[in-house]
Design a protein around this motif. Structure first.
Motif, PDB file in Angstrom:
ATOM      1  N   GLU A 149       0.830  -1.223   0.000  1.00 48.32           N
ATOM      2  CA  GLU A 149       0.000   0.000   0.000  1.00 48.32           C
ATOM      3  C   GLU A 149       0.860   1.268   0.000  1.00 48.32           C
ATOM      4  OE1 GLU A 149      -2.976  -0.776  -0.568  1.00 48.32           O
ATOM      5  OE2 GLU A 149      -3.402  -2.717   0.339  1.00 48.32           O
TER       6      GLU A 149
ATOM      7  N   GLU B  30      -4.569   4.397  -0.844  1.00 46.09           N
ATOM      8  CA  GLU B  30      -3.532   3.406  -0.527  1.00 46.09           C
ATOM      9  C   GLU B  30      -3.019   3.672   0.894  1.00 46.09           C
ATOM     10  OE1 GLU B  30      -3.841   1.112  -2.279  1.00 46.09           O
ATOM     11  OE2 GLU B  30      -3.772   1.517  -4.421  1.00 46.09           O
TER      12      GLU B  30
ATOM     13  N   HIS C  84      -5.411   2.097   3.128  1.00 47.02           N
ATOM     14  CA  HIS C  84      -5.250   0.639   3.153  1.00 47.02           C
ATOM     15  C   HIS C  84      -4.104   0.229   4.070  1.00 47.02           C
ATOM     16  CE1 HIS C  84      -7.425   0.273  -0.972  1.00 47.02           C
ATOM     17  NE2 HIS C  84      -8.196   0.695   0.000  1.00 47.02           N
TER      18      HIS C  84
HETATM   19 FE   LIG Z   1      -4.678  -0.707  -1.879  1.00 45.53          FE
END
Ligand SMILES: [Fe+2]
Ligand SMILES: [Fe+2]
Length: 483
Positions: free
Chosen positions: A126, A156, A159
């Protein structure tokens, strides 16, 4: 389903729907990790634009009927939160030796190490992609694209938070150490690289960015789908919500490539070019020729195939048996979900030839997921080829053979053409620039990457999108660069 879980609590420093305000220990651990994350974002996140107002979506709910709201945000002030999909009542483990037993709400002791490893590997990808993409803001072809880049980047980042929450909540001290290490590794760093190959490669230009979000984020989709099946319920719920966001990343890739293809075809038509393979003529128009797009596709697809690991893998079998990592759409597959006695065809190198060989289905799970991935990739190619044929050209983009340009698995020690013909090292060296982007190709693409920051403007190598984000008109100011 409990209503509270649907909406996100923004009263704590870390927005969440996991009741952190009553989970003081985990809240404290996450608050302790937060400054290091912000430092990482400032050092390794987007280069420039940190004080610009960006029209971003933020999740405020996990209700699939409406979960995000759009507004202008400065990226460092984005509310990165912990969001899990609602808990399904009486969920059972859908595969493996524990098939049909209640899903785990705590980490099963005997599978602790394996679970931690899978969470760390997912978590590592990520921040890696944010690092890879950090220079792209400076050459964005429009404010629309700039905004999409930043949307992908902040998500990201979220995440990473999602995986760090699992580590902090369920893995005690070693979880905390792993969470710190996720901020310590750096994409492409010689001493402390990211864990997986594709995440240490450069993303030098916007065509690479679109290829990355189409092919590499799609590997992420497949991995998240398999983990969304997990018998460890918090992991399953985390991944299910991540998939909601991930869809946009692949949309950015698919439509990005479509727009580049579209623009090139329009320019060729307008100039009366009949042969799309006449690279010099096409490039003289200031657009990216289709053969170069094929080379970029070859590169990003094969780097992404490597992310699936070896075709035959006892790790994959163990994770399935344990009930930790399932198959793509596991619950929709009609079989015994145990796979003790079934087989799956695997592509292998047998006496110098590429052959399909039946392997025990359990050890062939990486190959199976990779096959599912390839099928998923094909959809984009059909769309791109439709644009080309509608413009009246014969040219077709295609996926290279899985033996081509591989660093992991059955074909890592051989050379093959994109058609899958085995060749020797000398031939490879002589011809590889025909199949993969050369330095010259990279220089040409780089020469087109001049930023366009006027509202409603687009660089001449890419077509505008058909519709705006959040239904905004074409002249919408997606990023207010000066504030
Ligand atoms: Fe991701
Ligand atoms: Fe993504």
């Amino acid at each position: 389903m409990n209503v509270n879980i649907m909406n996100v609590d923004y009263s704590t420093k870390i927005p969440n729907n996991v009741n952190l305000s009553e989970d003081r220990q985990v809240l404290k651990a996450l608050e302790g990790w937060h400054p290091g994350y912000i430092d990482w974002w400032n050092d390794m996140g987007p280069d420039g634009f940190q004080q610009s107002l960006v029209y971003l979506r933020t999740a405020y709910s996990v209700d699939p009927r409406g979960w995000a709201k759009f507004d202008y945000v400065k990226m460092p002030e984005y509310r990165w939160g912990i969001l899990l999909a609602p808990q399904e009542e009486n969920r059972v483990i859908p595969f493996g030796e524990n098939y049909g037993k209640p899903a785990w709400q705590e980490v099963p002791g005997e599978h602790r190490a394996m679970l931690r490893r899978l969470i760390v590997i997912q978590g590592d990808t990520e921040p890696a992609s944010v690092e890879q993409q950090r220079h792209l803001g400076k050459t964005a072809p429009s404010l629309y694209d700039l905004r999409n880049l930043f949307q992908v980047n902040v998500e990201e980042g979220r995440h990473l938070w999602a995986m760090v929450y699992l580590l902090q909540k369920y893995f005690g001290r070693d979880g905390r150490e792993e969470a710190d290490d996720l901020l310590r590794r750096r994409s492409g760093d010689a001493d402390s690289p990211r864990m997986l190959g594709a995440f240490n490669e450069a993303t030098p230009d916007w065509l690479s960015f679109f290829m990355f979000t189409y092919f590499t984020d799609r590997d992420g989709k497949m991995q998240l789908h398999s983990l969304a099946q997990s018998g460890f319920d918090p992991l399953s719920r985390t991944c299910r919500f991540m998939l909601t966001e991930e869809a946009h990343h692949m949309f950015v890739g698919e439509t990005g490539i479509s727009r580049v293809v579209q623009r090139t075809c329009e320019a060729m038509r307008a100039a009366g070019i009949d042969d799309p393979a006449d690279v010099a003529k096409v490039r003289a128009l200031g657009v990216i020729d289709l053969p170069t797009m094929q080379k970029k596709l070859n590169l990003h697809y094969t780097l992404s195939l490597d992310l699936f690991g070896s075709e035959v893998s006892t790790n994959a079998a163990n994770a399935f048996n344990a009930g930790i990592k399932g198959r793509y759409h596991e619950t929709q597959i009609r079989d015994d979900h145990r796979l003790q006695n079934s087989a799956y065809p695997v592509l292998k190198l047998v006496n110098g030839e590429i052959k399909r060989v039946d392997e025990p289905a359990l050890t062939a799970l990486n190959m199976r997921l990779r096959d599912d991935y390839t099928q998923d990739c094909v959809k984009g190619l059909l769309r791109w080829n439709k644009i080309i044929s509608t413009a009246g050209y014969e040219f077709k983009l295609s996926l290279p053979n899985v033996a081509f340009h591989r660093a992991i698995g059955e074909f890592k020690d051989i050379h093959a053409t994109p058609e899958g013909v085995l060749i020797d090292g000398a031939t490879w060296d002589r011809r590889k620039d025909d199949w993969l982007p050369s330095t010259g190709d990279g220089d040409f693409i780089a020469s087109l990457m001049t930023p366009v920051t006027e509202v409603g403007g687009f660089a001449p190598w890419i077509a505008p999108p058909k519709v705006g984000i959040d239904n905004k008109p074409g002249d919408f100011e997606y990023v207010k660069i000066e504030t």
